[in-house]
Structure formats: C-alpha cells, structure tokens
Scaffold this motif. Structure first.
Motif, short mmCIF file in Angstrom:
data_model
loop_
_atom_site.label_atom_id
_atom_site.label_comp_id
_atom_site.label_asym_id
_atom_site.label_seq_id
_atom_site.Cartn_x
_atom_site.Cartn_y
_atom_site.Cartn_z
N ASP A 346 0.81 -1.23 0.00
CA ASP A 346 0.00 0.00 0.00
C ASP A 346 0.84 1.28 0.00
O ASP A 346 0.29 2.37 0.14
CB ASP A 346 -0.93 0.01 1.22
CG ASP A 346 -1.97 -1.09 1.11
OD1 ASP A 346 -2.22 -1.55 -0.02
OD2 ASP A 346 -2.50 -1.51 2.16
N ASP A 347 2.14 1.12 -0.11
CA ASP A 347 3.04 2.28 -0.13
C ASP A 347 2.84 3.17 1.10
O ASP A 347 2.87 4.40 1.03
CB ASP A 347 2.82 3.11 -1.40
CG ASP A 347 4.15 3.67 -1.93
OD1 ASP A 347 5.15 2.96 -1.90
OD2 ASP A 347 4.16 4.84 -2.34
N ARG A 348 2.65 2.50 2.21
CA ARG A 348 2.40 3.16 3.48
C ARG A 348 3.68 3.76 4.06
O ARG A 348 3.73 4.91 4.47
CB ARG A 348 1.86 2.05 4.41
CG ARG A 348 1.18 2.42 5.67
CD ARG A 348 0.55 1.15 6.30
NE ARG A 348 1.38 -0.04 6.21
CZ ARG A 348 2.38 -0.35 7.03
NH1 ARG A 348 2.69 0.43 8.03
NH2 ARG A 348 3.07 -1.47 6.87
N ILE A 349 4.75 2.95 4.02
CA ILE A 349 5.97 3.31 4.73
C ILE A 349 7.13 3.62 3.78
O ILE A 349 8.12 4.23 4.16
CB ILE A 349 6.33 2.15 5.70
CG1 ILE A 349 7.23 2.62 6.81
CG2 ILE A 349 6.90 0.97 4.98
CD1 ILE A 349 7.44 1.56 7.87
N ARG A 350 6.97 3.20 2.48
CA ARG A 350 8.07 3.33 1.52
C ARG A 350 8.55 4.78 1.35
O ARG A 350 9.77 5.03 1.33
CB ARG A 350 7.67 2.70 0.18
CG ARG A 350 8.81 2.63 -0.82
CD ARG A 350 8.40 1.95 -2.12
NE ARG A 350 8.21 0.52 -2.01
CZ ARG A 350 7.01 -0.08 -2.04
NH1 ARG A 350 5.92 0.63 -2.18
NH2 ARG A 350 6.92 -1.40 -1.94
N PRO A 351 7.63 5.77 1.26
CA PRO A 351 8.12 7.14 1.08
C PRO A 351 9.06 7.57 2.21
O PRO A 351 10.09 8.22 1.98
CB PRO A 351 6.83 7.98 1.08
CG PRO A 351 5.79 7.03 0.59
CD PRO A 351 6.17 5.69 1.17
N SER A 410 5.36 6.40 -4.34
CA SER A 410 6.82 6.43 -4.27
C SER A 410 7.48 6.58 -5.64
O SER A 410 8.60 7.06 -5.74
CB SER A 410 7.36 5.15 -3.61
OG SER A 410 7.02 5.15 -2.26
N ALA A 411 6.79 6.13 -6.69
CA ALA A 411 7.35 6.30 -8.05
C ALA A 411 7.44 7.80 -8.34
O ALA A 411 8.47 8.30 -8.82
CB ALA A 411 6.49 5.60 -9.08
N HIS A 412 6.38 8.53 -8.02
CA HIS A 412 6.39 9.98 -8.25
C HIS A 412 7.45 10.65 -7.38
O HIS A 412 8.14 11.56 -7.80
CB HIS A 412 5.01 10.57 -7.96
CG HIS A 412 3.92 9.93 -8.79
ND1 HIS A 412 3.90 10.02 -10.17
CD2 HIS A 412 2.84 9.18 -8.45
CE1 HIS A 412 2.84 9.36 -10.63
NE2 HIS A 412 2.19 8.83 -9.61
N LEU A 413 7.52 10.17 -6.14
CA LEU A 413 8.48 10.75 -5.19
C LEU A 413 9.92 10.54 -5.67
O LEU A 413 10.74 11.46 -5.67
CB LEU A 413 8.26 10.08 -3.83
CG LEU A 413 9.12 10.51 -2.67
CD1 LEU A 413 8.89 11.98 -2.35
CD2 LEU A 413 8.77 9.64 -1.44
N TYR A 414 10.21 9.31 -6.09
CA TYR A 414 11.58 9.01 -6.54
C TYR A 414 11.91 9.85 -7.79
O TYR A 414 13.00 10.41 -7.90
CB TYR A 414 11.71 7.51 -6.82
CG TYR A 414 13.15 7.00 -6.95
CD1 TYR A 414 14.16 7.46 -6.11
CD2 TYR A 414 13.49 6.05 -7.92
CE1 TYR A 414 15.48 6.98 -6.23
CE2 TYR A 414 14.79 5.56 -8.05
CZ TYR A 414 15.78 6.04 -7.20
OH TYR A 414 17.08 5.56 -7.32
N ARG A 415 10.93 9.96 -8.69
CA ARG A 415 11.14 10.77 -9.89
C ARG A 415 11.48 12.22 -9.50
O ARG A 415 12.42 12.81 -10.02
CB ARG A 415 9.90 10.75 -10.80
CG ARG A 415 10.15 11.55 -12.09
CD ARG A 415 8.88 11.86 -12.88
NE ARG A 415 8.28 10.67 -13.46
CZ ARG A 415 7.17 10.09 -13.02
NH1 ARG A 415 6.53 10.61 -11.97
NH2 ARG A 415 6.69 9.04 -13.60
#
Ligand code: BGC
Length: 447
Positions: A346-351, A410-415
């Motif tokens: 759920d991409d809860r903690i990854r960011p 997180s994909a948007h964040l990493y970008r």
C-alpha cells in the motif's frame, strides 16, 4: 535540503529470476517444481522481461534514472556443463543495449542467487573446484558483453545465499544449522569472485568489478553478555564475512577455523555494493518463538513494511546505511547502495524509507564517504523468492495476470528526487517520521 553530486548514479536493481520469467531452468525453478515456495506462488512470466523488458526500461527512463542493475541467469547461458547457448547470451546483449539506448549505465551481476541445476546437483559452491566453473561462466559472459558494459558484480549477497541455504533452510539446498558448510560456501564464493575478477580484467582492462553484500543492522536486545555474544557472532558471519575476506583473506573468528583461507581475494574488488534493508534484534533463544528464528526478532512497535508469510520481514531502518557505509569504507574503494527498499503493497511506509535513507546517503557523501550511487529495489513488483508474490517491493505495482503496471506514490516521489538531484526541505519534513502501523495484507494474489 539534501543534495547529491552531479555525477551521482540513480538507479534501480533487478535480477533475472525475479523479473524474466518464462522457462527458467535454475535451482530456484526446481525448488518451485518441488513445491518449496512457501507462498505456493509460481514465478510464471514474472515481469515478462525475457520477452518484453522494454516497458519497464521506459518507466526507468521516465523516472530520470541514469543506471540500471540487472543479472544474468547462468542456467540459460550454460544449460549443460560447457554447453553454451548463444541465443541466450545474445538476448542479454540486446537487453544491455536497450538499457544504454535509454541513457542508463548497465551494472551486470553474474550470480544473483541462481545457477544451473547441473551445478546445484554437484554441490553448488561446496566442492573445491566450483570456483573454476563459475570463472569459466564469467569468462564467457564477459567476452560477449565487454563491448557493452564495464560495471560487473560477480555475486549478489554471498552472505544471504550461504546463510539462507545452509543455516536457515530457506533457500535451496534447504539445509539447516550447517555452520561448516556455510563457512566453506562463503570461502569458495569469494575465491570464485577472485578468479572472475582476474578473468574479467584480462578481457576488459577498464572493467570495474565488485560484488554486493547484504547488511542487516543487528541489535542486541539487552546488555546481557549472552545476547551480545550472539549478536556479535551473527554480525561476524553475516555482515562482516565479505569485509574480512577482502581485508584479511579469511573469515572472522570462529568461522575462519572452519573454512580454507582465500588469500587470492585480498584487496580484489574495485568497488563494494551494499544492499541495506532492515534491522533485526537479537536475544538468546530462551523460548520456542525465539528458538524458531535463532533468537532474531522485530519488536512490535518497530516501523515495518508488510510481513512475510511466517515471519516479519524486518524493521524498516533507514539508518542502516550509515553503519554499513562506515564499516565497508575500510576497504577504501567506491561504494554503491546496490539495493534498498521495503515490502509495502500500500506504499504506506516506503516514502519515509526512501526519503530518510537518501537523506543519510547525502549526509555520508558530505562527510567525505565515496558513495557513488543508489539503486532502489525495485522498479516494479517482482517474484520475491520464497515469499512469491506476497511481498511487493515495486515503485510500480504489478498486476501479474494482466502485466499492467500502476505507479505507487513512491514512483512519483523518486522521480521528483532523481530529477532534482536533491531532496527539498518540504519532502524532508513531510516524510520525517514513519507512519503508524496498520493495513497489513497477507495474501499474495497471483498463483
Ligand atoms: C535480494 C533481492 C530481494 C530483496 C528483497 C535482497 O536481499 O538481493 O533479490 O528481492 O533483497 O528481499
């Protein structure tokens, strides 16, 4: 703000078995045929890279990445002893070309946990002649790919391979508590690395040859001498085996007494790759639960991604890179974070993991550590060994039935971070704390 040097490498890591799918014939496919994958899942088409890697390569390009780590499946290339599949190596050459065409620097791993079944049947890395067989494969691979790539990792995580296969019974060959075998496998893999290092340099003088080791922060749960001794022993065999072998040509006490010395590996690495994910706590195993895990546990209130089927994956611990880099800086070679990530459907903690790990990377660089790149694990959900499709590590979610990819936040964040080559104060403060626990999913979803 956290900044990065202009020539910093931003990448993702992948591996053949977990991404390619379609007709793999290595010891992990055999493990799956024997119904040993704990989740019961099958690798199937995985991310369909054997047929169509371009879709994900374009996603990487869109993120702004300038590096990509892949691995070769030895079993495809040498399906029987000394029988070489030229179509397979050609397929890998096309893959590396496609990576370069998209402006990314390829890093190629020769052994990411998988090898041919014939090699497994003769004892994998236990026999003393196994390093020569690996070096022969390295020679074949380097002679075909040397015009296309110059960054080589001989092995991915000898420590995980040896400990999970011979101590925990989690990886093929599924053996438990074989301390001596673990030490011998570690020694032979590092000898194989040394032979491959020479072979690759002979073919390609400008090559940069290293390997990736896994670092788990090991925390003694108490100050008691027994807990601390156990943590010290685990640390020695797991975190420091590669370091000790490069520095002294042998394993740390007491494991050194169990395996041959490997003087040929001394100083023989052009860089070191560090795969850093989590922290585990260590307590001497006084009850059944602790005995099952050899005394390793994760406190309930520790920040975590999704758990494995039977065990927690580990505490998400962005400060792990600090100890790993400080320790491996003793080798005085460039360092790459060759893997980092967290299972988090759920991409809860990854960011939080991403931002705080990268903040540490930036700090380490400003302190003077020769840290040259960061590779996230990974671009898209992929086949997580024994956990199958249960643990999801992708910046993009994969629907393995339809092969559709959907970006997680997180994909948007990493970008955003990669394209700016820095982390803004706003991101640093938005993701300064781990989110509260909750929302844990257990089902895999693809069988
Ligand atoms: C391995 C990867 C794996 C990742 C996540 C690393 O130890 O190299 O193959 O998928 O961890 O568990």
């Amino acid at each position: 703000m956290a900044t990065f040097p202009d020539n910093f490498l931003w990448g993702v890591s992948t591996s053949a078995h977990q991404f390619e799918g379609d007709g793999l014939l290595n010891q992990w496919s055999e493990w799956e045929r024997q119904a040993r994958i704990r989740s019961g899942d099958s690798c199937g088409l995985a991310c369909n890279w054997w047929n169509k890697p371009e879709a994900d390569l374009s996603l990487c390009q869109d993120l702004g990445l300038n590096a990509l780590r892949i691995s070769l499946d030895w079993a495809r290339i040498e399906p029987a002893p000394d029988r070489w599949d030229y179509a397979a190596i050609d397929r890998y050459c096309r893959l590396v070309e496609a990576i370069r065409e998209r402006g990314m620097r390829p890093f190629v791993t020769l052994h990411h946990f998988t090898h041919p079944n014939w090699f497994e049947a003769r004892g994998a890395f236990l026999p003393s002649d196994s390093p020569e067989l690996f070096a022969r494969f390295a020679e074949f691979a380097a002679s075909h790919l040397s015009g296309l790539c110059s960054d080589w990792l001989t092995f991915n995580e000898p420590n995980v391979y040896a400990v999970f296969g011979y101590m925990f019974g989690e990886f093929p060959p599924g053996l438990r508590n074989r301390v001596r075998d673990t030490a011998v496998v570690l020694a032979n893999i590092h000898r194989a690395h040394a032979l491959a290092y020479d072979v690759i340099h002979r073919i390609q003088r400008s090559a940069s040859v290293g390997l990736a080791t896994n670092w788990v922060e090991l925390q003694s749960a108490t100050f008691s001498p027994t807990d601390r001794l156990l943590a010290y022993l685990y640390d020695g065999v797991f975190n420091r085996s590669t370091l000790e072998l490069f520095l002294s040509g042998g394993l740390q006490f007491p494991f050194g007494a169990l395996a041959p010395e490997v003087p040929e590996v001394l100083d023989k690495t052009d860089f070191i790759g560090l795969n850093v994910y989590n922290r585990l706590h260590v307590r001497s195993p006084w009850n059944d639960a602790l005995r099952r895990t050899g005394g390793l546990f994760v406190p309930e209130d520790a920040p975590q991604g999704d758990p494995g089927i039977e065990l927690p994956y580990g505490e998400a611990y962005p400060d792990g890179v600090i100890s790993a880099v400080r320790e491996y800086a003793r080798l005085h070679v460039p360092i790459y974070i060759t893997e980092n990530g967290v299972p988090d459907r759920d991409d809860r903690i990854r960011p939080w993991v991403l931002v705080q790990t990268l903040r540490n990377v930036s700090r380490l660089i400003s302190e003077g550590f020769d840290l040259r790149g960061y590779f996230h694990w990974s671009i898209v959900d992929n086949f997580e060994w024994n956990e199958g499709w249960t643990l999801r590590f992708g910046l993009y979610e994969l629907d393995c039935a339809t092969q559709v990819r959907t970006p997680r936040r997180s994909a948007h964040l990493y970008r955003e971070i990669v394209r700016a080559n820095k982390i803004s104060d706003e991101l640093l403060s938005r993701f300064s704390e781990p989110p509260a626990a909750g929302g844990i999913l257990l089902s895999g979803g693809c069988h």
